[in-house]
Design an enzyme around this catalytic site. Sequence first.
Site, short mmCIF file in Angstrom:
data_model
loop_
_atom_site.label_atom_id
_atom_site.label_comp_id
_atom_site.label_asym_id
_atom_site.label_seq_id
_atom_site.Cartn_x
_atom_site.Cartn_y
_atom_site.Cartn_z
N THR B 150 0.87 -1.19 0.00
CA THR B 150 0.00 0.00 0.00
C THR B 150 0.90 1.24 0.00
O THR B 150 1.32 1.68 -1.05
CB THR B 150 -0.97 0.01 1.20
OG1 THR B 150 -0.24 -0.14 2.41
CG2 THR B 150 -1.99 -1.10 1.07
N LYS B 176 4.46 -6.78 3.66
CA LYS B 176 4.13 -5.39 3.36
C LYS B 176 3.84 -4.71 4.69
O LYS B 176 3.44 -5.34 5.67
CB LYS B 176 2.94 -5.26 2.42
CG LYS B 176 1.58 -5.60 2.95
CD LYS B 176 0.82 -4.62 3.82
CE LYS B 176 0.71 -3.24 3.33
NZ LYS B 176 -0.24 -2.46 4.21
N THR B 187 -0.04 -3.05 10.67
CA THR B 187 -0.75 -3.22 9.40
C THR B 187 0.24 -3.85 8.50
O THR B 187 0.96 -3.19 7.78
CB THR B 187 -1.15 -1.95 8.70
OG1 THR B 187 -2.09 -1.31 9.50
CG2 THR B 187 -1.85 -2.24 7.37
N GLU B 273 6.71 4.78 7.18
CA GLU B 273 6.22 5.94 6.43
C GLU B 273 7.03 7.19 6.78
O GLU B 273 7.02 7.65 7.92
CB GLU B 273 4.73 6.15 6.72
CG GLU B 273 3.88 5.08 6.04
CD GLU B 273 2.42 5.10 6.46
OE1 GLU B 273 1.63 4.43 5.79
OE2 GLU B 273 2.08 5.78 7.44
N ASN B 395 -0.10 10.55 5.86
CA ASN B 395 -1.29 10.10 6.58
C ASN B 395 -2.41 11.10 6.67
O ASN B 395 -3.44 10.83 7.29
CB ASN B 395 -0.89 9.60 7.97
CG ASN B 395 -0.22 8.25 7.88
OD1 ASN B 395 -0.85 7.28 7.52
ND2 ASN B 395 1.07 8.21 8.17
#
Lengths: 396, 396
Positions: B150, B176, B187, B273, B395
């Site tokens: 993602t 991932k 996640t 991220e 985000n």
Amino acid sequence: MNLLKKTIALPRGFRGAGIHAGIKKDGEKDMALIVSDTDAAVAGVFTTNPVHAAPVKVCRRHLPGGRARAIVVNSGIANACTGRGGLADARAMAAAVARRLKCPVESVFVSSTGIIGKRLPMSIVRAGIDTLLARLSPAGGRAVSEAILTTDTRPKRCLVRLRIDGRPVLVAGMAKGAGMIEPNMATMLSYLLTDAAVQPAALQRGLQQAVDASFNRISVDGDRSTNDSVLLLANGAAGTRPLKPGHPDWPKFLAALRAATEYLAREIVYDGEGATRFVTVQVRGARSDTDADRAARAVANSLLVKTSWAGTYPNWGRILDAVGYSGARVVEDRLSLHYNDVPAVRRGIAAPTPIRRLQKITAGREFNVAIDLHLGRGQATVYTCNCTEEYVRINV
Amino acid sequence: MNLLKKTIALPRGFRGAGIHAGIKKDGEKDMALIVSDTDAAVAGVFTTNPVHAAPVKVCRRHLPGGRARAIVVNSGIANACTGRGGLADARAMAAAVARRLKCPVESVFVSSTGIIGKRLPMSIVRAGIDTLLARLSPAGGRAVSEAILTTDTRPKRCLVRLRIDGRPVLVAGMAKGAGMIEPNMATMLSYLLTDAAVQPAALQRGLQQAVDASFNRISVDGDRSTNDSVLLLANGAAGTRPLKPGHPDWPKFLAALRAATEYLAREIVYDGEGATRFVTVQVRGARSDTDADRAARAVANSLLVKTSWAGTYPNWGRILDAVGYSGARVVEDRLSLHYNDVPAVRRGIAAPTPIRRLQKITAGREFNVAIDLHLGRGQATVYTCNCTEEYVRINV
């Protein structure tokens, strides 16, 4: 009772001063002094972090004395994680003020806020105390409220006018804090001053209640600080009978205290580092108040939730995720969630509200997120803000 | 044993495919299928969040069957908080694959990752499954590892070669995950495939141990997700005797599993991220391992600590603050802290190391923070990253 926002005036018998002593390199004010002309009753609430700053240790030791003549504060350096040397510095600050006021050192309270791990430049601090004593003034409230700031963008201050025993009484409040803010205190200093007379034990209970309902219900980033302190001084200069439970005006005084602390707590969230939105997270229907509190704090402290609020998309999935891992008992298909009064989630799935209607709310400067767990009667509320790129820039 | 990083090859008897079906609007791959030609033993570890996605519910129900023929995955939509309809969708994904493979639906496992609260576009998903089945290939590992991503900036994959019973065996791993990453799963999706034969109960225990030492020790933002799943399939196509405790090569297989999961877990943190630094937080000297774990996670999840690592200043004060509020027993004047092997804090106060020396370390791409509480023998390690403005941008 009358709450004047963004206003400060020192109650009778108090004087104050705020100056640039030289601790901060940018020329901003960095030291403050508040003096009560007579002994004041004093109450205090401090950080629960076992790693706490030297001034907090000093305040905790002085509090049982029950009397306060002065509060001396510096900003720029937290005097935390500074060991015995730092403790000696904090004591020296209190002693220097006590000597000049000719009062016991236990009647002087100390606060510091700023960077952790650095020692105070004591020659600058000592000279600063001399200057502060020379500049004390009944009009010094404004300068005090400015000198206690660090990353705050503006001072936080308020004034409550009320009548006790038919006489006019003031409760003045000021606070600083914008980061390292988490329920159960924050990198937050707040001083409340009143010319009412209050019985000391009642004063402490009243302050604790007010703090639980205000400063302990806010969260900016979930980091609990080493230096959090709230001090309340009541010097009785208004000439009223000592307030305590049973006095007909005691509830009025508590209400004034609560109004002042709630206002200041909300101001801290509004001024959260980089924050552009004020969000009230309400949880109800939990199995217990503790569970509700866990869920509300998990949401208020979720980095993913807070960054989603930097945009405008009503990303309620991240909120349910945080409720899920909060530790509160949760049954997914009972969960409901409203933004203000508009349903976003019913029985764990998306409500048929058009996304644009929700987006209108979450794009606002201020909104409520109401989560119902539908499992019991427990409830809790936490006030928080969004997390923007600016927060990161400030804290790098 | 030989770990090949950034490499993927499907072990014997596995085929895979990854395609753009149309769930993601940007044309990126969004569906993957892994098929074992024969029944494989299967082990699984899933998110502990009571709010968890429909595919996780389906996997949990299928796991006791003990056999797997396929894993079907979509990215872009998490199929979480989608209620009964979402559960029916996840089941339909498994059923569509089972029908075509002529196997029980319980032998098909399902994963989804992406936005929470949205329903899957089932006609696209069904068409996607048809295409995937048509494209299955022994060389499909690369496409699978891409289709499960993602916000990841790159695929995470590795290949371990080892010998069991003297025969060559492969353990292939892919994962991932880049946000909503917190110990106790993330996640995060990870698939491990081996052509070794493994006794099912041993497989599950081996996987749980490997996950505890790898994926459960990483944290990007402290948010535990609704969709975390790790699946391990062992199809025995290498023709070895079933591995289990007592088999002479069992420790070798566990080591291979651990090497693969550790590598993938670290890759997830590296790809956190917006992250630009990889930080290992080691706590020792705690009263218990639990206390050490609390302290390490408080540091790894502190927003103020993580944002300080976006700069280069060794802001150890924030680290001690987080250790303080972690809930672990802490005695301030016993705390010590090292960056790599260089002392920054001794007995709760600054060590006499020049700040530039520390700064050289904290400006690096990768460093260790070692905290000793000097209270006992408890220890724990957590791998984490810094929090940059980019995290917020991603985000929003």
